[in-house]
Scaffold this motif. Structure first.
Motif, PDB file in Angstrom:
ATOM      1  N   THR A  66      70.703  44.671  67.018  1.00 14.83           N
ATOM      2  CA  THR A  66      72.055  44.293  66.838  1.00 14.83           C
ATOM      3  C   THR A  66      72.152  42.922  66.473  1.00 14.83           C
ATOM      4  N   ARG A  95      75.593  40.246  65.036  1.00  9.55           N
ATOM      5  CA  ARG A  95      77.006  39.791  64.821  1.00  9.55           C
ATOM      6  C   ARG A  95      77.508  38.528  64.051  1.00  9.55           C
ATOM      7  N   ASP A 127      80.216  36.163  63.137  1.00 11.96           N
ATOM      8  CA  ASP A 127      81.491  35.626  63.499  1.00 11.96           C
ATOM      9  C   ASP A 127      82.312  34.940  62.709  1.00 11.96           C
ATOM     10  N   SER A 172      85.065  39.111  64.017  1.00 11.15           N
ATOM     11  CA  SER A 172      83.688  39.322  63.906  1.00 11.15           C
ATOM     12  C   SER A 172      83.118  40.790  63.393  1.00 11.15           C
ATOM     13  N   GLY A 231      80.523  43.468  63.876  1.00 11.29           N
ATOM     14  CA  GLY A 231      79.086  43.781  64.673  1.00 11.29           C
ATOM     15  C   GLY A 231      78.133  44.691  63.596  1.00 11.29           C
ATOM     16  N   ASP A 238      73.232  36.304  67.671  1.00  7.35           N
ATOM     17  CA  ASP A 238      73.103  37.391  68.740  1.00  7.35           C
ATOM     18  C   ASP A 238      72.238  38.503  68.061  1.00  7.35           C
TER      19      ASP A 238
END
Lengths: 157, 157, 157, 157, 157, 157
Positions: free
Chosen positions: D31, D33, D35, D94, D96, D139
């Motif tokens: 995963t 992300r 932002d 954001s 994901g 991330d």
């Protein structure tokens, strides 16, 4: 003497059918050499003293080229390589190159080993061409092959 | 002797900045040779008699490799090549390879010419490896270079 | 707020026309960070002691990725990059990554710098994933941009 | 702590031999992300209202990048991926990103899942960079892994 | 009738020299059509109703293929494309495809436009082949060309 | 009628999971046709008289494109092709193209055969576009398929 297997009866190029061949572990080793000058060898192997990236860059180029062999060589089959290693052996006025490639597949990795040597050599050439444009890459040959129908092969002495 | 320009002061690889160099027409010529046997040369140049695709396949491989040089050689710049030609000259027990590459750009095409020769040679090797696994690709070198700051260059005799 | 320029009035993706933009020197700098453990950082930077290839491999991966940006990012333009440098800054439990890319062209190299950082980070991740599968790659952002209509840009503090 | 497996005893990079490993079904999930701002998220997910191609473009970029992982990551093995899915989950400010990759092979697809997330994120960044050049991609981490000798893995909480 | 310009006097393939040609803005438009069934067209254009990714995926495939034309077509020159757009026009039992490509360069983008249409069509074919394996991709042709020595060109009626 | 299998329930593109499918030998045959003029066909098939490289170049382009199908078609799986052959059949004012591709894998090679035909046709188009810019590439279709769950397939007459 047999015909060129990559050409059909009319001489046309084809990717030959390996569907009926056995899946076995196959290994190929190829070598080559970049001839340059003693001064340039010293600059390149400064790798040992100054941690320079010259040999590391050529090594990565060779490994990646092995993986792209089927994209570079028109009639080569795509193979899921299991291992690629590249070694350099600096000589007095030359740098030896050795690639070992392994796969478990229906056809061998001779071209992958030869391509790894050639492209690692070209990457070295690129690195030194400003100081030695006359460097010569050569002696690129297969030195050992195992697996498949022909079993273990080394060049006749 | 100067340092290797592709490495910075700490020895780290980089793609050197050619932003300040002049846009000029640049040409490079490289040559190489595949050493094999007279019988294999006869099979390959049957190209002349039987219109076989052996040399045509190697020629295309070399041209395409020239265009992919920046993808193969880690620190090479991408260049919009204006011309690529590959010539083969069959000898008694060898096949000569010659590549000429031209561009109008800020940096030269030495690596493109050398890469074209090497990959055309590898493609020939692939074609003949079933009949001559001991063939040797070598003598890959730059033979002429024009354009850019250094002007016309040929190797010292 | 303006619309997304990569989509047309109906929301369809396109490669936007940069034909009318000025050819200027453009530079972009991006940074990122791989968070891991102090032990892993020690293994990676053993590069300094043992001349290991870990950082050199990631550096080459980043440089090559910068050159392939238009192949990876669907709507990005192909640009003849003039310079790419990648720097690593080991921290206590992380490795900082910084890429600087330059071109003289009609559009900028933000994506090339960001792609170089991301792929160099992925290559580091690959190297350490056997010892730290929980490493995190992040904070990938543009930190500076010059050239083109918008001139010099840095993020607001 | 073990050594970095991609480096040999002398610290040189190699593509490690997976020839002796078992062929099993292996799945990896990663995963990440992006932002950005609430306004930009609204523009991107207009995908839902106006059928815009923003997320579809990033999804395709991620799927294709997964397939090219061995070309991007120097020491990664080429794997015949059996499945790749990319999901986006828009948040307040954001987006994901989640990639799931599966293969039946001798080595896992962690790098393929991580690469898919990173490149999908870069493609989103490309789409929004004109309106939010300060967006941050981060991330990026492995969140689950099954198959192979190590069995089921999730990060420690 | 003139000879084929991509072959030299001996009939050998070459990448012809465009070094002497003028740098001008050049645009090419090509079209094609995928013939399928009314039911399949309904599924594909559900894109309009259900925001499905079918057309978006084919559009991205076409745009990326345009950028890779010199890699696919052996004698094509690498060109820094300035713009690529792909449009689909669903018919009763077919989907029309139209690509427009622009560049400022020494040679035109006819092949880029044709390649974009062909690959977008293949990607659509891939999407529907499970429900209509008998679909036919065809009528791929150049419909307009501007720039360069030959100026504006459209096919004779 | 079933749904498009490449899209999930929400219409999002994915690379569908073939992990549970049987590994069988699969063969696909596709055909197409480049419509041009009798004069151009004569120039191209001069291949027979003058050993020109026109058809050889297009054949190599088609073979290589088959190997790159998963890179061109976003949702296609990478397959280790076992055999690719391309045949040309010159007609009065057209050139027929036929590609046969084989693999032993979990999914079929329909797209590989179609892609080989399309790209071989584009390469021919490139070769003749200076003398016949109005040439039309079309009638690209699957004509036979064997292996896998659906067994032997040919289009309904």
């Amino acid at each position: 003497m047999t015909e060129l297997s990559h050409l059909d009866a009319e001489g046309r190029a084809r990717m030959i059918d390996v569907g009926g061949k056995a899946v076995t572990r196959r290994v190929a080793v190829a070598t080559g050499r970049l001839d340059t000058t003693a001064e340039v060898v010293a600059l390149v192997v400064a790798d040992g003293l100054k941690k320079a990236d010259a040999l590391a860059t050529a090594r990565i180029a060779g490994i990646q080229a092995a993986k792209r062999t089927s994209d570079l060589i028109p009639l080569a089959h795509l193979l899921p390589l299991e291992s690629v290693t590249i070694e350099f052996e600096p000589g007095e006025a030359s740098i030896g190159i050795r690639a070992t490639v392994a796969v478990t597949a229906k056809t061998g990795v001779e071209m992958e080993a030869l391509t790894a040597v050639a492209v690692a050599g070209l990457a070295l050439h690129d690195m030194i061409k400003a100081v030695d444009p006359a460097a010569v890459l050569g002696d690129i040959r297969l030195v050992e092959k195992t697996g498949g129908k022909s079993g273990h092969w080394t060049p006749e002495p």
